[in-house]
Scaffold this motif. Structure first.
Motif, PDB file in Angstrom:
ATOM      1  N   ASP A 100      21.430  47.224   8.348  1.00 34.63           N
ATOM      2  CA  ASP A 100      21.923  46.526   7.516  1.00 34.63           C
ATOM      3  C   ASP A 100      22.805  47.369   6.549  1.00 34.63           C
ATOM      4  O   ASP A 100      22.291  48.284   5.750  1.00 34.63           O
ATOM      5  CB  ASP A 100      20.665  45.837   6.693  1.00 34.63           C
ATOM      6  N   ARG A 234      24.275  44.243  10.594  1.00 36.08           N
ATOM      7  CA  ARG A 234      24.787  43.505   9.872  1.00 36.08           C
ATOM      8  C   ARG A 234      25.687  44.239   8.716  1.00 36.08           C
ATOM      9  O   ARG A 234      25.343  45.285   8.199  1.00 36.08           O
ATOM     10  CB  ARG A 234      23.622  42.946   8.990  1.00 36.08           C
ATOM     11  N   GLN A 260      27.029  41.532  13.004  1.00 36.27           N
ATOM     12  CA  GLN A 260      26.899  40.112  12.412  1.00 36.27           C
ATOM     13  C   GLN A 260      27.579  40.357  10.991  1.00 36.27           C
ATOM     14  O   GLN A 260      27.615  41.664  10.377  1.00 36.27           O
ATOM     15  CB  GLN A 260      25.359  40.102  12.359  1.00 36.27           C
ATOM     16  N   ARG A 262      27.908  39.173   6.944  1.00 36.75           N
ATOM     17  CA  ARG A 262      27.238  38.717   5.947  1.00 36.75           C
ATOM     18  C   ARG A 262      28.356  37.871   4.853  1.00 36.75           C
ATOM     19  O   ARG A 262      28.412  36.597   4.652  1.00 36.75           O
ATOM     20  CB  ARG A 262      26.334  39.519   4.840  1.00 36.75           C
TER      21      ARG A 262
END
Length: 557
Positions: A100, A234, A260, A262
Protein backbone atom coordinates in the motif's frame (compact mmCIF):
# COMPACT_ATOMS: atom_id res chain seq x y z
CA UNK A 1 9.38 14.88 18.90
CA UNK A 2 10.78 12.42 21.44
CA UNK A 3 11.96 9.14 19.92
CA UNK A 4 11.31 5.83 21.64
CA UNK A 5 14.11 3.52 22.67
CA UNK A 6 13.15 1.09 19.89
CA UNK A 7 13.41 3.86 17.27
CA UNK A 8 16.81 4.99 18.55
CA UNK A 9 18.15 1.44 18.52
CA UNK A 10 16.72 0.81 15.04
CA UNK A 11 18.53 3.88 13.68
CA UNK A 12 21.79 2.63 15.14
CA UNK A 13 21.31 -0.87 13.73
CA UNK A 14 20.62 0.25 10.13
CA UNK A 15 23.39 2.88 10.16
CA UNK A 16 26.06 0.27 9.37
CA UNK A 17 25.09 -1.80 6.34
CA UNK A 18 28.16 -4.02 6.59
CA UNK A 19 26.72 -5.59 9.74
CA UNK A 20 23.36 -6.49 8.18
CA UNK A 21 24.29 -10.17 7.48
CA UNK A 22 24.82 -10.59 11.23
CA UNK A 23 21.48 -9.30 12.46
CA UNK A 24 19.05 -9.95 9.58
CA UNK A 25 18.73 -13.66 10.38
CA UNK A 26 17.81 -13.01 14.01
CA UNK A 27 15.37 -10.09 13.70
CA UNK A 28 11.83 -10.97 14.94
CA UNK A 29 8.96 -9.91 12.73
CA UNK A 30 7.82 -7.28 15.26
CA UNK A 31 10.98 -5.25 14.65
CA UNK A 32 10.80 -5.11 10.86
CA UNK A 33 8.54 -2.03 10.90
CA UNK A 34 10.77 0.08 13.24
CA UNK A 35 13.85 -0.95 11.24
CA UNK A 36 12.17 0.02 7.94
CA UNK A 37 11.09 3.41 9.32
CA UNK A 38 14.61 4.01 10.58
CA UNK A 39 15.96 3.11 7.14
CA UNK A 40 13.64 5.65 5.50
CA UNK A 41 14.54 8.34 8.02
CA UNK A 42 18.26 7.73 7.68
CA UNK A 43 18.11 7.36 3.86
CA UNK A 44 19.49 3.81 3.87
CA UNK A 45 18.28 2.30 0.57
CA UNK A 46 20.32 -0.92 0.97
CA UNK A 47 18.70 -1.63 4.32
CA UNK A 48 15.27 -0.84 2.84
CA UNK A 49 15.84 -3.37 0.07
CA UNK A 50 16.98 -6.16 2.37
CA UNK A 51 14.11 -5.68 4.80
CA UNK A 52 11.39 -5.52 2.13
CA UNK A 53 12.76 -8.56 0.28
CA UNK A 54 12.29 -10.56 3.51
CA UNK A 55 9.10 -8.81 4.66
CA UNK A 56 7.42 -11.23 7.10
CA UNK A 57 3.87 -9.83 7.04
CA UNK A 58 1.16 -9.97 4.39
CA UNK A 59 0.71 -6.18 4.22
CA UNK A 60 3.23 -3.35 3.92
CA UNK A 61 1.93 0.22 4.14
CA UNK A 62 4.27 3.07 3.28
CA UNK A 63 3.06 6.65 3.09
CA UNK A 64 -0.20 8.13 4.30
CA UNK A 65 -0.48 11.39 6.20
CA UNK A 66 2.82 12.61 7.57
CA UNK A 67 3.31 14.49 10.81
CA UNK A 68 4.30 18.12 10.67
CA UNK A 69 7.99 18.40 9.84
CA UNK A 70 8.24 14.79 8.71
CA UNK A 71 9.76 14.38 5.25
CA UNK A 72 8.63 11.75 2.75
CA UNK A 73 10.93 8.81 1.92
CA UNK A 74 13.95 9.58 -0.20
CA UNK A 75 13.77 8.80 -3.93
CA UNK A 76 16.55 6.21 -3.66
CA UNK A 77 14.74 4.47 -0.81
CA UNK A 78 11.54 4.25 -2.85
CA UNK A 79 13.40 2.80 -5.81
CA UNK A 80 15.11 0.28 -3.50
CA UNK A 81 11.69 -0.68 -2.08
CA UNK A 82 10.20 -1.32 -5.53
CA UNK A 83 13.18 -3.40 -6.64
CA UNK A 84 13.00 -5.42 -3.43
CA UNK A 85 9.30 -6.18 -4.03
CA UNK A 86 10.19 -7.69 -7.42
CA UNK A 87 13.05 -9.71 -5.90
CA UNK A 88 10.80 -10.87 -3.09
CA UNK A 89 8.50 -12.60 -5.57
CA UNK A 90 11.05 -15.42 -5.82
CA UNK A 91 12.17 -15.27 -2.17
CA UNK A 92 10.49 -17.86 0.05
CA UNK A 93 11.13 -15.71 3.12
CA UNK A 94 8.88 -12.92 1.79
CA UNK A 95 5.21 -13.15 2.85
CA UNK A 96 4.11 -9.88 1.21
CA UNK A 97 0.70 -9.91 -0.50
CA UNK A 98 -0.42 -6.27 -0.35
CA UNK A 99 1.83 -3.23 -0.89
CA UNK A 100 0.00 0.00 0.00
CA UNK A 101 1.70 3.17 -1.27
CA UNK A 102 -1.33 5.47 -1.14
CA UNK A 103 -0.44 9.01 -0.16
CA UNK A 104 3.31 8.44 -0.38
CA UNK A 105 4.04 10.89 -3.19
CA UNK A 106 5.73 14.16 -2.33
CA UNK A 107 6.36 17.34 -4.28
CA UNK A 108 8.63 16.98 -7.30
CA UNK A 109 12.04 18.34 -6.41
CA UNK A 110 11.10 19.13 -2.81
CA UNK A 111 13.23 18.96 0.30
CA UNK A 112 15.00 15.63 0.70
CA UNK A 113 14.50 14.74 -2.98
CA UNK A 114 11.16 12.92 -2.57
CA UNK A 115 9.55 11.06 -5.43
CA UNK A 116 6.55 13.00 -6.69
CA UNK A 117 3.28 11.51 -7.84
CA UNK A 118 4.20 11.59 -11.53
CA UNK A 119 7.59 9.90 -11.06
CA UNK A 120 6.16 7.36 -8.60
CA UNK A 121 3.43 6.37 -11.06
CA UNK A 122 5.99 5.75 -13.82
CA UNK A 123 8.20 3.77 -11.43
CA UNK A 124 5.27 1.60 -10.33
CA UNK A 125 4.25 0.86 -13.91
CA UNK A 126 7.84 -0.06 -14.77
CA UNK A 127 7.95 -2.39 -11.76
CA UNK A 128 4.74 -4.16 -12.83
CA UNK A 129 6.02 -4.69 -16.38
CA UNK A 130 9.42 -5.89 -15.16
CA UNK A 131 7.79 -8.36 -12.78
CA UNK A 132 5.74 -9.74 -15.67
CA UNK A 133 8.86 -10.10 -17.82
CA UNK A 134 10.68 -11.81 -14.94
CA UNK A 135 7.79 -14.23 -14.46
CA UNK A 136 7.84 -15.08 -18.17
CA UNK A 137 11.57 -15.74 -18.04
CA UNK A 138 11.08 -17.95 -15.01
CA UNK A 139 8.33 -19.85 -16.82
CA UNK A 140 10.59 -20.39 -19.82
CA UNK A 141 13.37 -21.66 -17.56
CA UNK A 142 10.92 -23.95 -15.80
CA UNK A 143 9.64 -25.22 -19.13
CA UNK A 144 13.18 -25.88 -20.30
CA UNK A 145 13.93 -27.79 -17.10
CA UNK A 146 10.75 -29.79 -17.56
CA UNK A 147 11.68 -30.66 -21.14
CA UNK A 148 15.14 -31.72 -20.03
CA UNK A 149 13.63 -33.86 -17.27
CA UNK A 150 11.29 -35.60 -19.74
CA UNK A 151 14.16 -36.14 -22.16
CA UNK A 152 16.29 -37.64 -19.38
CA UNK A 153 13.45 -39.98 -18.41
CA UNK A 154 13.07 -41.09 -22.02
CA UNK A 155 16.77 -41.74 -22.37
CA UNK A 156 16.73 -43.75 -19.17
CA UNK A 157 13.80 -45.83 -20.48
CA UNK A 158 15.64 -46.46 -23.75
CA UNK A 159 18.74 -47.62 -21.91
CA UNK A 160 16.71 -49.97 -19.72
CA UNK A 161 14.85 -51.32 -22.75
CA UNK A 162 18.08 -52.00 -24.63
CA UNK A 163 19.59 -53.69 -21.59
CA UNK A 164 16.51 -55.89 -21.28
CA UNK A 165 16.71 -56.88 -24.94
CA UNK A 166 20.39 -57.76 -24.62
CA UNK A 167 19.61 -59.80 -21.52
CA UNK A 168 17.14 -61.98 -23.41
CA UNK A 169 19.41 -62.22 -26.44
CA UNK A 170 17.23 -60.09 -28.72
CA UNK A 171 18.82 -57.68 -31.10
CA UNK A 172 16.50 -54.92 -32.18
CA UNK A 173 15.96 -54.89 -35.94
CA UNK A 174 14.90 -51.96 -38.01
CA UNK A 175 11.19 -52.62 -37.63
CA UNK A 176 11.40 -52.94 -33.84
CA UNK A 177 13.43 -49.72 -33.72
CA UNK A 178 10.69 -47.88 -35.59
CA UNK A 179 8.08 -49.32 -33.22
CA UNK A 180 10.19 -48.30 -30.20
CA UNK A 181 10.50 -44.77 -31.63
CA UNK A 182 6.76 -44.60 -32.11
CA UNK A 183 6.14 -45.86 -28.59
CA UNK A 184 8.59 -43.32 -27.21
CA UNK A 185 6.92 -40.48 -29.11
CA UNK A 186 3.49 -41.65 -28.00
CA UNK A 187 4.59 -41.81 -24.35
CA UNK A 188 6.02 -38.25 -24.58
CA UNK A 189 2.81 -36.99 -26.13
CA UNK A 190 0.72 -38.76 -23.49
CA UNK A 191 2.72 -37.17 -20.67
CA UNK A 192 2.45 -33.72 -22.27
CA UNK A 193 -1.30 -34.21 -22.78
CA UNK A 194 -1.65 -35.30 -19.15
CA UNK A 195 0.23 -32.19 -18.05
CA UNK A 196 -2.00 -29.93 -20.14
CA UNK A 197 -5.13 -31.69 -18.91
CA UNK A 198 -3.93 -31.39 -15.32
CA UNK A 199 -3.39 -27.65 -15.68
CA UNK A 200 -6.75 -27.19 -17.43
CA UNK A 201 -8.50 -29.11 -14.66
CA UNK A 202 -6.87 -26.96 -12.01
CA UNK A 203 -7.89 -23.76 -13.83
CA UNK A 204 -11.43 -25.10 -14.30
CA UNK A 205 -11.79 -25.91 -10.60
CA UNK A 206 -10.36 -22.53 -9.65
CA UNK A 207 -12.77 -20.75 -11.98
CA UNK A 208 -15.72 -22.74 -10.61
CA UNK A 209 -14.79 -21.83 -7.05
CA UNK A 210 -14.43 -18.15 -7.85
CA UNK A 211 -17.71 -18.04 -9.72
CA UNK A 212 -19.49 -19.71 -6.84
CA UNK A 213 -18.22 -17.18 -4.33
CA UNK A 214 -18.58 -14.01 -6.41
CA UNK A 215 -21.90 -12.29 -6.48
CA UNK A 216 -21.66 -11.02 -10.04
CA UNK A 217 -20.06 -11.90 -13.36
CA UNK A 218 -17.78 -8.87 -13.15
CA UNK A 219 -16.46 -9.87 -9.72
CA UNK A 220 -15.85 -13.43 -10.86
CA UNK A 221 -13.91 -12.21 -13.89
CA UNK A 222 -11.74 -9.93 -11.73
CA UNK A 223 -11.08 -12.70 -9.21
CA UNK A 224 -10.17 -15.06 -12.01
CA UNK A 225 -7.68 -12.47 -13.28
CA UNK A 226 -6.27 -12.09 -9.77
CA UNK A 227 -5.79 -15.86 -9.31
CA UNK A 228 -2.16 -15.66 -10.49
CA UNK A 229 -1.40 -12.40 -8.67
CA UNK A 230 1.15 -12.67 -5.86
CA UNK A 231 1.21 -9.04 -4.68
CA UNK A 232 -1.48 -6.36 -5.02
CA UNK A 233 0.00 -2.85 -5.29
CA UNK A 234 -2.29 -0.01 -4.19
CA UNK A 235 -1.36 3.57 -5.03
CA UNK A 236 -2.59 6.97 -6.17
CA UNK A 237 -1.96 7.25 -9.91
CA UNK A 238 -0.95 10.48 -11.66
CA UNK A 239 -1.36 10.24 -15.43
CA UNK A 240 -0.58 12.77 -18.15
CA UNK A 241 0.02 12.60 -21.90
CA UNK A 242 3.63 11.44 -21.47
CA UNK A 243 2.90 8.60 -19.05
CA UNK A 244 -0.48 7.44 -20.38
CA UNK A 245 0.89 4.65 -22.59
CA UNK A 246 3.00 3.24 -19.77
CA UNK A 247 0.12 3.31 -17.29
CA UNK A 248 -2.20 1.67 -19.80
CA UNK A 249 0.36 -1.08 -20.39
CA UNK A 250 0.80 -1.71 -16.67
CA UNK A 251 -2.95 -1.85 -15.99
CA UNK A 252 -3.50 -4.33 -18.83
CA UNK A 253 -0.55 -6.54 -17.82
CA UNK A 254 -1.35 -9.94 -16.32
CA UNK A 255 1.44 -11.01 -14.01
CA UNK A 256 2.54 -11.51 -10.40
CA UNK A 257 1.98 -7.82 -9.56
CA UNK A 258 -1.44 -6.20 -9.93
CA UNK A 259 -1.73 -2.41 -9.89
CA UNK A 260 -4.74 -0.97 -8.07
CA UNK A 261 -5.73 2.68 -7.77
CA UNK A 262 -7.17 4.64 -4.85
CA UNK A 263 -7.22 8.14 -6.41
CA UNK A 264 -6.80 8.77 -10.12
CA UNK A 265 -5.51 12.15 -11.27
CA UNK A 266 -5.27 12.85 -15.00
CA UNK A 267 -4.01 15.96 -16.77
CA UNK A 268 -4.10 17.07 -20.38
CA UNK A 269 -5.35 13.83 -21.92
CA UNK A 270 -8.35 13.21 -24.14
CA UNK A 271 -11.77 11.86 -23.23
CA UNK A 272 -11.07 8.57 -25.03
CA UNK A 273 -7.83 8.07 -23.07
CA UNK A 274 -9.58 8.77 -19.76
CA UNK A 275 -12.29 6.31 -20.73
CA UNK A 276 -9.68 3.64 -21.49
CA UNK A 277 -8.05 4.13 -18.09
CA UNK A 278 -11.38 3.87 -16.28
CA UNK A 279 -12.22 0.66 -18.14
CA UNK A 280 -8.86 -0.89 -17.16
CA UNK A 281 -9.01 0.05 -13.47
CA UNK A 282 -10.28 -2.54 -10.97
CA UNK A 283 -13.77 -1.55 -9.87
CA UNK A 284 -13.14 -2.13 -6.18
CA UNK A 285 -11.11 0.45 -4.30
CA UNK A 286 -11.24 3.58 -6.50
CA UNK A 287 -12.28 6.45 -4.21
CA UNK A 288 -11.76 9.52 -6.36
CA UNK A 289 -11.23 10.90 -9.87
CA UNK A 290 -9.44 14.20 -10.46
CA UNK A 291 -9.44 15.59 -14.03
CA UNK A 292 -7.38 18.72 -14.76
CA UNK A 293 -6.60 20.83 -17.82
CA UNK A 294 -8.37 18.40 -20.15
CA UNK A 295 -10.68 19.61 -22.89
CA UNK A 296 -13.67 17.54 -21.81
CA UNK A 297 -16.49 19.82 -22.79
CA UNK A 298 -20.05 19.14 -21.76
CA UNK A 299 -20.40 16.14 -24.09
CA UNK A 300 -17.16 14.56 -22.86
CA UNK A 301 -18.13 14.85 -19.20
CA UNK A 302 -21.59 13.44 -19.94
CA UNK A 303 -19.86 10.50 -21.64
CA UNK A 304 -17.56 9.80 -18.66
CA UNK A 305 -20.07 10.10 -15.82
CA UNK A 306 -21.91 6.78 -16.50
CA UNK A 307 -18.54 5.01 -16.50
CA UNK A 308 -17.42 6.77 -13.31
CA UNK A 309 -20.66 5.68 -11.62
CA UNK A 310 -19.70 2.01 -12.02
CA UNK A 311 -17.13 2.34 -9.21
CA UNK A 312 -19.14 1.57 -6.08
CA UNK A 313 -16.81 3.20 -3.53
CA UNK A 314 -16.15 6.43 -5.43
CA UNK A 315 -16.82 9.43 -3.18
CA UNK A 316 -14.81 12.25 -4.77
CA UNK A 317 -15.03 13.95 -8.17
CA UNK A 318 -12.82 16.92 -9.02
CA UNK A 319 -12.92 18.82 -12.32
CA UNK A 320 -10.42 21.65 -12.85
CA UNK A 321 -10.28 23.79 -16.01
CA UNK A 322 -12.10 21.25 -18.18
CA UNK A 323 -13.66 23.71 -20.64
CA UNK A 324 -17.27 23.64 -19.48
CA UNK A 325 -18.83 26.96 -20.44
CA UNK A 326 -22.55 27.72 -19.97
CA UNK A 327 -22.27 31.48 -20.21
CA UNK A 328 -23.37 31.45 -23.84
CA UNK A 329 -26.43 29.85 -25.38
CA UNK A 330 -25.50 26.90 -27.54
CA UNK A 331 -27.77 24.51 -29.45
CA UNK A 332 -28.48 21.46 -27.31
CA UNK A 333 -27.31 23.12 -24.07
CA UNK A 334 -30.42 22.15 -22.11
CA UNK A 335 -30.09 18.54 -23.22
CA UNK A 336 -26.41 18.52 -22.21
CA UNK A 337 -27.29 19.89 -18.78
CA UNK A 338 -29.92 17.20 -18.37
CA UNK A 339 -27.35 14.53 -19.27
CA UNK A 340 -24.92 15.94 -16.70
CA UNK A 341 -27.61 15.99 -14.05
CA UNK A 342 -28.55 12.37 -14.77
CA UNK A 343 -24.90 11.33 -14.69
CA UNK A 344 -24.29 12.98 -11.31
CA UNK A 345 -27.44 11.34 -9.97
CA UNK A 346 -25.79 7.94 -10.49
CA UNK A 347 -22.91 8.75 -8.10
CA UNK A 348 -24.51 7.19 -5.07
CA UNK A 349 -21.59 7.62 -2.64
CA UNK A 350 -20.33 11.05 -3.72
CA UNK A 351 -19.24 13.19 -0.76
CA UNK A 352 -16.78 15.59 -2.38
CA UNK A 353 -17.38 17.67 -5.50
CA UNK A 354 -14.87 20.19 -6.79
CA UNK A 355 -15.62 22.35 -9.83
CA UNK A 356 -12.91 24.89 -10.66
CA UNK A 357 -13.23 27.53 -13.38
CA UNK A 358 -16.04 25.75 -15.23
CA UNK A 359 -18.10 28.90 -15.82
CA UNK A 360 -21.53 27.65 -14.78
CA UNK A 361 -23.47 30.78 -13.75
CA UNK A 362 -27.07 30.04 -12.86
CA UNK A 363 -26.72 26.25 -13.28
CA UNK A 364 -25.80 25.16 -9.75
CA UNK A 365 -29.31 23.97 -8.92
CA UNK A 366 -29.42 21.73 -11.99
CA UNK A 367 -26.13 20.06 -11.06
CA UNK A 368 -26.40 19.72 -7.28
CA UNK A 369 -30.09 18.96 -6.85
CA UNK A 370 -29.70 15.58 -8.58
CA UNK A 371 -27.09 14.26 -6.13
CA UNK A 372 -28.62 11.49 -4.01
CA UNK A 373 -26.47 12.18 -0.92
CA UNK A 374 -25.69 15.54 0.72
CA UNK A 375 -22.11 16.64 0.12
CA UNK A 376 -19.51 17.08 2.85
CA UNK A 377 -16.92 18.92 0.72
CA UNK A 378 -17.91 21.44 -1.93
CA UNK A 379 -15.30 23.48 -3.81
CA UNK A 380 -16.55 26.07 -6.30
CA UNK A 381 -13.66 28.51 -7.01
CA UNK A 382 -13.67 30.69 -10.14
CA UNK A 383 -17.19 29.50 -10.98
CA UNK A 384 -18.84 32.89 -11.66
CA UNK A 385 -21.65 32.05 -9.25
CA UNK A 386 -24.80 34.11 -9.65
CA UNK A 387 -27.10 35.35 -6.84
CA UNK A 388 -29.51 32.55 -7.78
CA UNK A 389 -26.76 29.96 -7.35
CA UNK A 390 -25.87 31.17 -3.85
CA UNK A 391 -29.54 31.45 -2.90
CA UNK A 392 -30.11 27.83 -3.92
CA UNK A 393 -26.97 26.63 -2.09
CA UNK A 394 -28.04 28.29 1.16
CA UNK A 395 -31.36 26.40 1.09
CA UNK A 396 -30.20 23.11 -0.41
CA UNK A 397 -29.95 19.74 1.34
CA UNK A 398 -26.15 20.10 1.23
CA UNK A 399 -25.96 23.20 3.44
CA UNK A 400 -26.33 21.53 6.85
CA UNK A 401 -23.75 18.78 6.17
CA UNK A 402 -20.90 20.79 4.63
CA UNK A 403 -17.56 20.34 6.35
CA UNK A 404 -15.45 22.16 3.77
CA UNK A 405 -16.58 25.01 1.53
CA UNK A 406 -14.51 26.93 -1.02
CA UNK A 407 -16.14 29.96 -2.66
CA UNK A 408 -12.90 31.77 -3.51
CA UNK A 409 -12.80 34.15 -6.50
CA UNK A 410 -16.60 34.41 -6.64
CA UNK A 411 -17.36 38.08 -6.17
CA UNK A 412 -19.73 38.84 -3.28
CA UNK A 413 -21.78 42.00 -2.80
CA UNK A 414 -24.81 43.36 -0.92
CA UNK A 415 -27.13 41.19 -3.04
CA UNK A 416 -25.39 37.85 -2.43
CA UNK A 417 -24.33 38.47 1.18
CA UNK A 418 -27.71 37.47 2.73
CA UNK A 419 -27.41 34.09 1.02
CA UNK A 420 -23.88 33.64 2.38
CA UNK A 421 -25.06 34.51 5.90
CA UNK A 422 -27.93 32.02 5.61
CA UNK A 423 -25.52 29.37 4.33
CA UNK A 424 -23.12 29.91 7.25
CA UNK A 425 -26.01 29.69 9.67
CA UNK A 426 -27.15 26.36 8.17
CA UNK A 427 -23.59 24.94 8.27
CA UNK A 428 -22.59 26.45 11.62
CA UNK A 429 -22.32 23.11 13.45
CA UNK A 430 -20.55 21.14 10.71
CA UNK A 431 -18.34 23.56 8.75
CA UNK A 432 -14.63 23.05 9.51
CA UNK A 433 -12.81 24.73 6.60
CA UNK A 434 -13.98 27.88 4.83
CA UNK A 435 -12.27 29.74 1.97
CA UNK A 436 -13.49 33.21 0.98
CA UNK A 437 -10.27 34.44 -0.64
CA UNK A 438 -10.57 36.90 -3.49
CA UNK A 439 -14.30 37.53 -3.00
CA UNK A 440 -14.08 41.34 -3.00
CA UNK A 441 -15.08 41.70 0.67
CA UNK A 442 -14.60 45.28 1.84
CA UNK A 443 -14.75 46.60 5.41
CA UNK A 444 -18.47 47.25 5.08
CA UNK A 445 -19.31 43.79 3.73
CA UNK A 446 -17.08 42.20 6.36
CA UNK A 447 -18.96 43.97 9.13
CA UNK A 448 -22.21 42.42 7.88
CA UNK A 449 -20.63 38.96 7.59
CA UNK A 450 -18.78 38.74 10.93
CA UNK A 451 -21.85 37.94 13.13
CA UNK A 452 -22.70 34.92 10.94
CA UNK A 453 -19.07 33.89 10.79
CA UNK A 454 -18.75 33.97 14.56
CA UNK A 455 -21.44 31.30 15.08
CA UNK A 456 -19.50 28.65 13.12
CA UNK A 457 -18.56 26.67 16.20
CA UNK A 458 -16.70 23.86 14.38
CA UNK A 459 -14.56 26.05 12.11
CA UNK A 460 -10.86 25.10 12.17
CA UNK A 461 -9.41 27.11 9.28
CA UNK A 462 -10.45 30.31 7.55
CA UNK A 463 -8.88 31.65 4.34
CA UNK A 464 -9.55 35.35 3.75
CA UNK A 465 -6.65 36.38 1.50
CA UNK A 466 -6.81 38.90 -1.38
CA UNK A 467 -9.78 40.84 -0.01
CA UNK A 468 -9.54 44.67 0.02
CA UNK A 469 -9.55 45.25 3.79
CA UNK A 470 -8.08 48.18 5.65
CA UNK A 471 -6.09 47.74 8.85
CA UNK A 472 -9.21 48.55 10.86
CA UNK A 473 -11.22 45.89 9.03
CA UNK A 474 -8.43 43.34 9.52
CA UNK A 475 -8.36 44.01 13.25
CA UNK A 476 -12.14 43.51 13.42
CA UNK A 477 -11.70 40.16 11.66
CA UNK A 478 -9.01 38.99 14.09
CA UNK A 479 -10.98 40.17 17.13
CA UNK A 480 -13.89 38.05 15.91
CA UNK A 481 -11.94 34.85 15.17
CA UNK A 482 -10.13 34.85 18.54
CA UNK A 483 -13.55 34.24 20.09
CA UNK A 484 -13.97 31.08 18.02
CA UNK A 485 -12.37 28.36 20.19
CA UNK A 486 -12.08 25.70 17.48
CA UNK A 487 -10.27 27.93 14.94
CA UNK A 488 -6.57 27.11 14.48
CA UNK A 489 -5.53 28.78 11.18
CA UNK A 490 -6.34 32.18 9.69
CA UNK A 491 -5.02 33.24 6.31
CA UNK A 492 -5.52 37.00 6.34
CA UNK A 493 -5.01 39.61 3.56
CA UNK A 494 -2.38 42.31 3.60
CA UNK A 495 -4.17 45.53 4.58
CA UNK A 496 -4.49 48.22 1.92
CA UNK A 497 -2.12 50.46 3.89
CA UNK A 498 0.75 48.04 3.18
CA UNK A 499 0.59 48.50 -0.61
CA UNK A 500 2.37 51.12 -2.67
CA UNK A 501 0.34 54.20 -3.68
CA UNK A 502 -1.77 54.03 -6.84
CA UNK A 503 -3.92 51.03 -5.95
CA UNK A 504 -7.58 51.48 -7.07
CA UNK A 505 -10.21 52.14 -4.42
CA UNK A 506 -11.82 48.70 -4.94
CA UNK A 507 -8.98 46.54 -6.29
CA UNK A 508 -9.59 43.06 -7.66
CA UNK A 509 -7.85 39.99 -6.29
CA UNK A 510 -5.54 39.94 -9.32
CA UNK A 511 -4.49 43.54 -8.62
CA UNK A 512 -3.87 42.77 -4.95
CA UNK A 513 -1.78 39.77 -5.94
CA UNK A 514 0.38 41.67 -8.43
CA UNK A 515 0.61 45.09 -6.77
CA UNK A 516 3.90 45.56 -4.88
CA UNK A 517 3.95 46.17 -1.15
CA UNK A 518 5.29 49.49 0.12
CA UNK A 519 8.87 48.99 1.25
CA UNK A 520 8.67 52.14 3.32
CA UNK A 521 5.95 50.57 5.46
CA UNK A 522 7.04 48.25 8.23
CA UNK A 523 5.31 44.97 7.36
CA UNK A 524 6.16 43.62 10.79
CA UNK A 525 3.99 46.34 12.33
CA UNK A 526 0.86 44.65 10.96
CA UNK A 527 1.96 41.31 12.36
CA UNK A 528 2.76 42.88 15.72
CA UNK A 529 -0.68 44.45 16.04
CA UNK A 530 -2.39 41.16 15.19
CA UNK A 531 -0.20 39.18 17.59
CA UNK A 532 -1.06 41.67 20.34
CA UNK A 533 -4.74 40.82 19.85
CA UNK A 534 -3.86 37.12 20.18
CA UNK A 535 -1.86 37.69 23.36
CA UNK A 536 -4.56 39.84 24.96
CA UNK A 537 -7.15 37.12 24.24
CA UNK A 538 -4.91 34.24 25.37
CA UNK A 539 -5.08 32.47 21.99
CA UNK A 540 -1.57 31.08 21.62
CA UNK A 541 -3.06 28.10 19.71
CA UNK A 542 -4.27 30.27 16.80
CA UNK A 543 -1.85 30.60 13.86
CA UNK A 544 -2.08 33.75 11.73
CA UNK A 545 -0.38 34.05 8.34
CA UNK A 546 -0.56 36.12 5.17
CA UNK A 547 1.66 33.68 3.23
CA UNK A 548 -0.72 32.59 0.49
CA UNK A 549 1.73 30.23 -1.23
CA UNK A 550 2.64 28.16 1.85
CA UNK A 551 -0.75 28.09 3.51
CA UNK A 552 -2.02 24.54 4.05
CA UNK A 553 -5.33 23.97 5.79
CA UNK A 554 -4.60 20.23 6.01
CA UNK A 555 -1.99 20.88 8.70
CA UNK A 556 -4.87 21.68 11.04
CA UNK A 557 -5.91 18.04 11.07
Amino acid sequence: MVLSLVSLCAREVVSDHSSSPCWLRWVPRELYRPLLEASFTGCRPLAVGELVQRWPERTLRVGGRRKQGQTPPNRLCIQALLLAVVRGLSDRRCALQVLDLCGMQGDEGGMGDPMGGWSLTVALCTMVVQARAGAQRAQRREGERERKRVSALEREKDVKRERGQRKWGKEPNGEETIINDRERMQSCEEELIKGVRRRMEIERKRGTTVTGVAGSIKDSEEKDVYSDVLVHVRADLFVNARSWERVRGALSTMGPLKLQCRYLRVEEISVSSIRTLLELLPHQGLLGVDVRYSNLGVAGLAELLPLISTFPALNSLRLHYCNLDFRRDHPGQEEALRDLSQGLAQLQQLQRLSLTALRLPGQLRVLLSSLPQPLEILELPYLSLSPADLAYLSCSHHASTLQQLDLSENRLDEITLPSIRRLLSQASSSLQHLCLSGCGLTDGLLGLLLPSLGVCSALKSLAFALNPLSMAGLLDLVKTVVRMPSLRHLLYPNPLEDYQPGLPDLPSSAQLLDWPLDEATDINMTSSQLNKVLIDSGRSDLFLTCDLLNYDKDLVD
